[in-house]
Design a protein around this motif. Structure first.
Motif: not given
Length: 560
Positions: A268-269, A272-273, A275-276, A320
Motif C-alpha cells: 500500500d505504501e 503512495k510512493y 503516485d508521489w 514512511y
C-alpha cells in the motif's frame, strides 16, 4: 541504495581505452572500469540467460547466449566473468570453440572473433560456466551471493553485486555504458523444493525440465548490476495500481511465509510512493513490467523492478519506510537514469536521499523536512569531492574517506541549497529532463539513459537561466565547504565567502535583523548589509538554506 566495495575508475579515463590486462584479478571486484577498445565496439543487444541454482552445494551453473552488434573494429569479444567460475563451453554462432580457442584469466573472458561475424555486423556468442560464486562478505555493502535460511529453515538466496558488478553472476561487459537491450532470464531451482525465483521484469512462464523448475523473466534494458537473483519459499501479494499518469502498474511483493500482513501494508505504501514520484518527476518507467519488492536477507538494493527489501518491516515514528522509499526512488534515479561513471554516482544517491526529505515535507510538513536535513547534515564528511574529476581511490566508499556517505548526505544538501537558489519550478523541470531527456515524458515512450554531472549542470542552467558553474565547482568538484565570515562594523555587517582555490562564490544569503529579512548579494565574494542599528542582533541564513562550514559550537561553561 547503491552499495560498493571500491571504485577505481576515472571518469576522464572512460574516453581512453586501456589494455584488457591492465587491471589483473582486480577486474572481478571492481565495476565500471574503463572499456577496452574491443569492448567499445560491441553493443550487447539481447541476452538469453539461464542460471541453475543449487542451494545444497551453494553453486550455480549458467548459460549466457548473447546477440551482439559489432559497431566498429573489434578482434575479440571481451566479457568480464569472475575467476571463481570455470568456463565449460564457448560457441560463436554454431561453431563450438576448443578450450584453447578462448582465454579466461584474471576475471576476463577473451574470445577471438576472426571471421565468425555474421551479417550486418551481428554476432551470436554462447558461454557456459559453473562454480561456487563469490560470497558477499557483508551484503549489500560488500557484495556477492548470500546463502542463508529462512526462519523456517528453508534456503534463502540473494545477490547484491553493485560495486563488484554483473560478472559475479554472469559474463557481461561490466560498465554502465553497455547495458543490454533485452534480457530474458530463466532462474532454475530444484523441482523437489518449494522455492520461488523472483527476477527482473515480467514473468513470462514457469517450466519444468527434469529435476529443475525454471522461472522465465523478460526485462528491457536493465541496469547490469541491478540484474538479481532472489530465491526463497516466497508467497506473492499482487495487485494492479492505476497511477496518476494513467498507467496500470502491476505491484508485487515477494515475501516469506508468515509476513503477509506487513508485506501488504508496505505494498500500500509503495503505491503512495509511486503516485508521489509520478507527480514530482514523471511516469513510472517500468509500468509495462512491474513494480516489485523481494524480501531479502540483506538490507536492500535497487534491483530494477525487483527492489531488495530487508528492513524487517520496522515501524518507526516516521510516516514512511525509509528503506523501501529509498530503493524505489532508484527506479527513477539509477535504473531509468544511470550514472555514466562512478564519479557521477551522487546523481543516483543524492537524488534518492533528497527525495526522502521532500516526500516527508509533502506528507508531514516543513518541520519533518528540516529534521531529515539536520540528520543528513550531521553525517557530512567533506573529505573527498562528491563528483571528483580525479580518481576515486579503492576503498573510498567503505574506507572512511567520506565519499561513500557524502554522495548521499552532502549531495542532498547540495540539492537543498540549489532548490533555494533557483526555485522549485526550475529544479523539478531539470530533474524531469535529467531522468527522461525530455520535459514531457510519455508512458510507453521512455527508454533508460546515462547521465553525468556536467549534463545535469547544463540542464540546470537552461531551466533556471542562471550560470551555475561556480556552484558545481565549490560544492561538487572539491571537498571543503564554503566558509562565511561576518564582521560587525557599526550598523553594517561585512560578509565574505572563502572557498578553496579562491573560487568565485556569489551565493546570496539571507540575514534576519530587526524583524526583517534582508538578502546579502555578493561581488568578488564580499557583501555589506545594513542592520539598521549598531546593536541590532542578527541571524545568518535563518531558514538554513545554504550548505556551508559552520563554526564549532561555543564551549559549555565549566560546572560549578
Amino acid at each position: 541504495m547503491r552499495f560498493a566495495l571500491c571504485f577505481a575508475a576515472l571518469g576522464a579515463l572512460l574516453s581512453s581505452p586501456l589494455s584488457a590486462q591492465d587491471f589483473g584479478e582486480r577486474r572481478s571486484l571492481v565495476s565500471g572500469l574503463p572499456l577496452t577498445e574491443d569492448q567499445q565496439a560491441i553493443d550487447p543487444q539481447h541476452l538469453w540467460l539461464d542460471i541453475w541454482v543449487d542451494p545444497a552445494s551453494q553453486s550455480i551453473r549458467g548459460k549466457a547466449a548473447y546477440s551482439l552488434a559489432i559497431e566498429g573494429e573489434a578482434d575479440v569479444v571481451e566479457l568480464e566473468l569472475d575467476g571463481l567460475f570455470r568456463v565449460t563451453r564457448v560457441a560463436l554462432g554454431k561453431i563450438e570453440l576448443p578450450a584453447e580457442g578462448y582465454r579466461h584469466a584474471d576475471g576476463l573472458l577473451s574470445i577471438p572473433i576472426e571471421v565468425s561475424r555474421g551479417a550486418n555486423g551481428r554476432l551470436d556468442v554462447t558461454i557456459e560456466y559453473e562454480g561456487q560464486p563469490r560470497i558477499a562478505p557483508n551484503a549489500p555493502w560488500d557484495g556477492g551471493f548470500v546463502w542463508t535460511q529462512t526462519p523456517g529453515g528453508e534456503p534463502w538466496i540473494a545477490t547484491a553485486i553493485q560495486g563488484e558488478g554483473c560478472d559475479l553472476l554472469f559474463p557481461c561487459i561490466d560498465n554502465a555504458a553497455k547495458e543490454i537491450g533485452r534480457v530474458e532470464s530463466t532462474i532454475w531451482v530444484p523441482e523437489a523444493s518449494n522455492l520461488y525465483a523472483a527476477g527482473n521484469g515480467s514473468l513470462v512462464d514457469t517450466v519444468v525440465a527434469g529435476d529443475w523448475r525454471g522461472y522465465r523473466w523478460a526485462a528491457r534494458q536493465p541496469n547490469t548490476y541491478a540484474i538479481a537473483l532472489n530465491i526463497a519459499p516466497y508467497k506473492l501479494i499482487e495487485r494492479t495500481h492505476r497511477a496518476p499518469s494513467g498507467q496500470d502498474v502491476p505491484l508485487v511483493f515477494y515475501h516469506l511465509p508468515g509476513d503477509g500482513a506487513p508485506a501488504a501494508r508496505l505494498l500500500d505504501e509503495l503505491a503512495k510512493y509511486l503516485d508521489w514520484f509520478e507527480r514530482r518527476i514523471g511516469p513510472y518507467p517500468f509500468a509495462d513490467e512491474k513494480a516489485g519488492i523481494a524480501q531479502t536477507p540483506h538490507l536492500g538494493m535497487e534491483h530494477q523492478t525487483i527492489n531488495a527489501y530487508g528492513n524487517e518491516f520496522r515501524v518507526t515514528d516516521e510516516p514512511y519506510d525509509w528503506l523501501l522509499f529509498h530503493e524505489f526512488a532508484h527506479e527513477w534515479f539509477a535504473n531509468q537514469m544511470t550514472n555514466r561513471a562512478p564519479a557521477d554516482m551522487w546523481l543516483n544517491e543524492a537524488m534518492a536521499s533528497y527525495m526522502e526529505a521532500l516526500y516527508l515535507r509533502d506528507i508531514a510538513g516543513e518541520d519533518a523536512y528540516r529534521s531529515k536535513l539536520a540528520e543528513y547534515h550531521a553525517r557530512i564528511a567533506s573529505r573527498v569531492a562528491v563528483a571528483p574529476r580525479d580518481a576515486i581511490d579503492d576503498g573510498a566508499y567503505l574506507g572512511g574517506g567520506g565519499w561513500g556517505t557524502d554522495i548521499y548526505f552532502k549531495g542532498s544538501w547540495v540539492l537543498h541549497t540549489l532548490r533555494g537558489l533557483i526555485g522549485d519550478e526550475a529544479l523539478f523541470a531539470s530533474l524531469t529532463r535529467l531522468v527522461y531527456a525530455t520535459p514531457e515524458p510519455k508512458p510507453g515512450a521512455i527508454a533508460p539513459l546515462l547521465r553525468d554531472t556536467d549534463e545535469f549542470l547544463t540542464i540546470l542552467e537552461q531551466e533556471s537561466g542562471c550560470e551555475l558553474g561556480w556552484f558545481f565547482e565549490a560544492y561538487l568538484r572539491q571537498p571543503a565547504l564554503p566558509r562565511l565570515s561576518a564582521t560587525r562594523n557599526g550598523q553594517f555587517l561585512d560578509l565574505e565567502w572563502t572557498v578553496p582555490g579562491g573560487l568565485a562564490f556569489p551565493m546570496p544569503i539571507e540575514v534576519a535583523a530587526g524583524g526583517e529579512v534582508r538578502v546579502a548579494r555578493f561581488t568578488d565574494n564580499r557583501a555589506r548589509i545594513d542592520l539598521g542599528s549598531e546593536d541590532a542582533p542578527y541571524t545568518l541564513d535563518p531558514e538554513s538554506r545554504i550548505l556551508r562550514a559552520l563554526p564549532p559550537p561555543a564551549p559549555s561553561p565549566a560546572p560549578r
